[in-house]
Enzyme design. Sequence first.
Site, PDB file in Angstrom:
ATOM      1  CE  LYS A  87      -4.202   1.558   1.915  1.00 17.57           C
ATOM      2  NZ  LYS A  87      -4.925   1.105   3.371  1.00 17.57           N
ATOM      3  CD  GLU A 184      -7.761   3.192   4.949  1.00 18.11           C
ATOM      4  OE1 GLU A 184      -7.681   3.446   6.006  1.00 18.11           O
ATOM      5  OE2 GLU A 184      -7.643   2.700   4.117  1.00 18.11           O
ATOM      6  CG  ASP A 206      -7.031   4.867  10.467  1.00 15.83           C
ATOM      7  OD1 ASP A 206      -6.187   3.910  11.176  1.00 15.83           O
ATOM      8  OD2 ASP A 206      -8.254   4.682   9.708  1.00 15.83           O
TER       9      ASP A 206
END
Lengths: 630, 184
Positions: A87, A184, A206
Amino acid sequence: MALLQIAEPGQSSAPHQHRLAVGIDLGTTNSLVACVRSGVPIVLPDAEGRPLLPSVVRYRHDAPPQVGYEAQQAAPSDPRNTVSSVKRFMGRGLRDVAYAENLPYDFVDAPGMMQLRTGAGVKSPVEVSAEILSTLRRRAELALSGPLVGAVITVPAYFDDAQRQATRDAARLAGIPVLRLLNEPTAAAIAYGLDTGAEGVFAVFDLGGGTFDISVLRLSKGVFEVLATGGDTALGGDDFDHRLFCWVLEQANLSLLGPEDTRLLSGRARAAKELLSSRTQATIQARLSDGKWVNLNIARETFVGLTQHLVQKTIDATRRTLRDANCALSAIHGVVLVGGATRMPHLRQAVADFFGQPPLIDRDPDQVVALGAAMQANLLAGNRSAGDDWLLLDVIPLSLGLETMGGLVEKIIPRNATIPTARAQDFTTFKDGQGAIALHVVQGERELVDHCRSLARFELRGLPPMPAGAARVRVRFQVDADGLLSVSASELSSGLEASVIVKPSYGLSDEDITRMLADSIDSASDDRAARMLREQQVEAQRMLEAARSALLTDGDLLSGEERKTIQAAIEDLARTADGDVADAIVAANHALAVATENFAMQRMNRSIRTALSGARIDDVLAPAVRQDPS
Amino acid sequence: MPSSIPEYFALFGFEPRFAIDTDRLTRAYREVLSQVHPDRHARAGAGERRAAMQLASHANEAYQVLKSECARAAYLCRSNGAELEGPGAASVAAAFLEQQMQWREALDAARMANDTAAIASLSREVAAERGRLVERIAQLLDTESDYPGAALAVRSLMFLEKLGAEIERVAADRGEATAAATGK
């Protein structure tokens, strides 16, 4: 939850078959797939009952790639061919990746996005991600016994256009129709908000394996409104591991390790970090390839000292984001923690100290994003009825602009603008008789082009001869609900048709994608052509039914001429769909879409009028609107 | 834009006036978005999805403009033929520019001297002036229908908004410096 009155044109409230839609959290370290069953979101485990899929892909010369736990186990012995944390490479060039020299891969610097040389050939990060997504798709189709109508795939809120586009391409390669790219932290807020019925302003903090997001949202009466988002797409648990890894090298007097030893020690460092979340001491032991033993003890305070600056980075970004949200600390009702890296006690403490309240930790930080994505997928697939849904207002994380004279950036769309959004700005020529204008699209917050990310360069040609400053070139930026940009430009004063539309692309052309699709194992084993034809026919039937029922309910909005055009497009598609030429069906479907675009807009305007006048939508949209329950 | 896209006020069911009930505006915005947001049309055909994206973009822009006093006034001026910039736009009075300069100098001085009280007092002064200006604009637009006059006042308001934002930034920076120093 009682909500706004919603009409969904083209969808009926009549009972229909449940459409299979899933949420996918494509994570740096682990990935998950979840769906809603009997109204409850659940994570779908693999055959062995494990909910997580390690985001690791191992390529082999003469066998299909291994994905997940198998690949993870092989990593120390086959580091070059085993890709983890891919990623971090999505939509990135080689020079964008921090400490690439410490990674065991054979990188290939390619324009736009880097690639990796493996035992199975050169692979783009998009292809590696597609392997992970394919594995999750198969898992879901097996569990749900049927093909998916689509998926919501989550991305870090702070992902830029290149990273989002790369994620979308990976899904396409994996054969997954993308219903939406969802941020997200927003996904986590949906899961948290719908579950608890919480109202007020919340912060979602996050910290994942490779990315950090902080979002501030207002939750009220079924509306999730993102006020601001910030973060760092190159800051995550991996960086904490890396600090510890460097400490090990220093303490053990090691330098220039081979890929196997690097992989081994990185793994040990990560395990020690995880242990230090529950204990105050950890041991790092390893036998290197030259037979040398590493045996070190680390206390939690040492680890805290090594990584305090990383924690501080997250707090600084949080402060900036609260300021962008125009929100005082005292206005925050709760702080939701997401991502495995938020298990570190010193990070939790820093968050609690900053906000002046303990964060909410009753949710599994590994699963909450996938669960929220599943709920959104279920909504988008049309499985919820009007009055039982919610509205999501998300934002774009980074400003979008154009380069102007002197390497400066003119911002067209500011960060934290609610999406979808469109803005236009006029520019002019600076030389007499200038026949073309070069446009350079950038993303970022800095004033200088060199400090922003370059998204696309294109030229508007064919300007008529005009004195300097007389041309009026209108540049229009459109950001869709996935946060993806398209740019168009046209010259206004001459009335001459000089116009161009550009979607930025990152080293992957449509041809690349087509080639990769053809190469993939999936397509070789399926009868791809037959499947495509069937899909197009089903799609055509769906569109035909939607168009016909729209004509029935709102046909009075059309002039005789418009109606004739639409009728003709309907008949043409119906005829073509009976045939067996997939391309022709695609073309006819497209023609119908073009013919009905303005009609769709008029219908939406009507539904706005009705909604604002307080009439009940259900009474106005005739029940004749039905959907193919395929 | 296609003719089927309504102008900002009409989109939310309002008369084109400066005085506006912002709570009602927010409710109307959410109502409109629930109709046109692309999430509501995710499974529709390409034509409908495109229409939804355009209308939702339009509604987002319209809401941003109407909820800000400055942008709303500027929009009303332009829709009534009074340009704010470019040829044909009137220029701001010299006296106002001079007042601006003074405020900016005062802000710089207060920042240098770390004078929190001076920054707060400057902030109050500018806010009061801003309030007077907004009242005047409301009158010019809604009562006198003097659009060129309003356009001139809106340009002054733009200067004041910029200055106000700078004062806030200075105050916030100072607040953060204090927070960092006290270990918060």
